[in-house]
Write a protein that holds these residues in place. Structure first.
Motif, short mmCIF file in Angstrom:
data_model
loop_
_atom_site.label_atom_id
_atom_site.label_comp_id
_atom_site.label_asym_id
_atom_site.label_seq_id
_atom_site.Cartn_x
_atom_site.Cartn_y
_atom_site.Cartn_z
N LYS A 144 35.66 110.43 54.75
CA LYS A 144 35.76 111.91 54.64
C LYS A 144 36.38 112.29 53.15
O LYS A 144 36.67 111.15 52.34
CB LYS A 144 37.30 112.08 55.34
CG LYS A 144 37.29 112.07 56.72
CD LYS A 144 38.54 112.22 57.73
CE LYS A 144 38.57 112.07 59.12
NZ LYS A 144 38.82 110.95 59.46
N LYS A 145 36.09 113.43 52.65
CA LYS A 145 36.29 113.95 51.28
C LYS A 145 37.80 113.72 51.05
O LYS A 145 38.63 113.72 51.79
CB LYS A 145 35.95 115.20 51.30
CG LYS A 145 36.21 115.86 49.82
CD LYS A 145 35.66 117.29 49.60
CE LYS A 145 35.84 117.77 48.27
NZ LYS A 145 35.35 118.99 48.18
N ILE B 192 33.99 111.95 47.28
CA ILE B 192 33.76 113.38 46.89
C ILE B 192 32.90 114.14 47.53
O ILE B 192 33.45 115.12 47.96
CB ILE B 192 33.20 113.54 45.29
CG1 ILE B 192 33.75 112.38 44.38
CG2 ILE B 192 33.18 114.81 44.76
CD1 ILE B 192 35.37 112.95 43.88
N GLU B 193 31.95 113.43 48.02
CA GLU B 193 30.96 114.13 49.09
C GLU B 193 30.18 113.25 49.91
O GLU B 193 30.07 112.10 49.75
CB GLU B 193 29.94 114.99 48.31
CG GLU B 193 29.60 116.11 48.69
CD GLU B 193 28.54 116.83 47.73
OE1 GLU B 193 27.29 116.58 47.64
OE2 GLU B 193 29.10 117.48 46.71
N VAL B 194 30.02 113.47 51.00
CA VAL B 194 29.12 112.77 52.00
C VAL B 194 27.92 113.13 52.44
O VAL B 194 27.90 114.65 52.81
CB VAL B 194 30.19 112.28 53.27
CG1 VAL B 194 29.46 111.24 54.27
CG2 VAL B 194 31.41 111.66 52.77
N ASP B 195 26.89 112.45 52.70
CA ASP B 195 25.53 113.01 53.01
C ASP B 195 25.18 111.96 54.19
O ASP B 195 24.62 111.24 53.98
CB ASP B 195 24.64 112.75 51.84
CG ASP B 195 23.21 113.14 52.05
OD1 ASP B 195 22.71 113.63 53.57
OD2 ASP B 195 22.19 113.06 51.55
N ALA C 276 27.15 108.50 49.84
CA ALA C 276 28.37 109.21 49.54
C ALA C 276 28.29 109.15 47.96
O ALA C 276 27.56 108.25 47.04
CB ALA C 276 29.49 108.53 49.85
N LEU C 277 29.02 110.26 47.41
CA LEU C 277 29.02 110.66 46.08
C LEU C 277 30.69 110.02 45.77
O LEU C 277 31.66 110.80 46.65
CB LEU C 277 28.95 111.92 45.43
CG LEU C 277 29.38 112.25 44.24
CD1 LEU C 277 28.51 111.83 43.11
CD2 LEU C 277 29.27 113.90 43.83
N ARG D 36 31.11 109.10 38.23
CA ARG D 36 30.71 109.61 39.61
C ARG D 36 29.18 108.72 39.85
O ARG D 36 28.44 109.00 38.98
CB ARG D 36 30.38 110.93 39.73
CG ARG D 36 31.91 111.44 39.86
CD ARG D 36 31.88 113.13 40.30
NE ARG D 36 33.16 113.66 40.26
CZ ARG D 36 33.31 114.94 40.70
NH1 ARG D 36 32.62 115.67 41.00
NH2 ARG D 36 34.59 115.27 40.75
N HIS E 256 26.32 108.10 43.30
CA HIS E 256 25.77 107.89 44.67
C HIS E 256 25.49 106.45 45.11
O HIS E 256 25.14 105.70 44.38
CB HIS E 256 24.67 108.68 44.91
CG HIS E 256 24.74 110.35 44.83
ND1 HIS E 256 24.59 111.05 43.69
CD2 HIS E 256 25.05 111.21 45.87
CE1 HIS E 256 24.74 112.50 43.96
NE2 HIS E 256 24.95 112.23 45.32
#
Length: 63
Positions: free
Chosen positions: A7-8, A22-25, A31-32, A41, A43
């Motif tokens: 989760k963010k 920070i971000e999930v793909d 994930a970032l 940061r 990936h």
């Protein structure tokens, strides 16, 4: 870990230390994340991340 478990804002461990998600793909299972020490940061594959329940907000240390 899998993308569905992230989760963010969550704090995780990865090979270089502790990071914030920070971000999930979910399509690519990546994930970032932002390293908490140097704020870089990157990936990263979700499989390289580990949930650490002892991490808590506001501090990169264990309690």
């Amino acid at each position: 870990m899998q993308a569905s478990q992230l989760k963010k804002g969550m704090w995780v461990e990865y090979p270089q230390g502790i990071a914030e998600v920070i971000e999930v793909d979910p399509d690519h299972n990546t994930a970032l994340i932002e390293n908490l020490k140097d704020h870089k940061r990157i990936h990263i594959p979700c499989s390289e991340l580990t949930d650490e329940p002892q991490l808590h907000s506001g501090c990169g240390d264990y309690y």
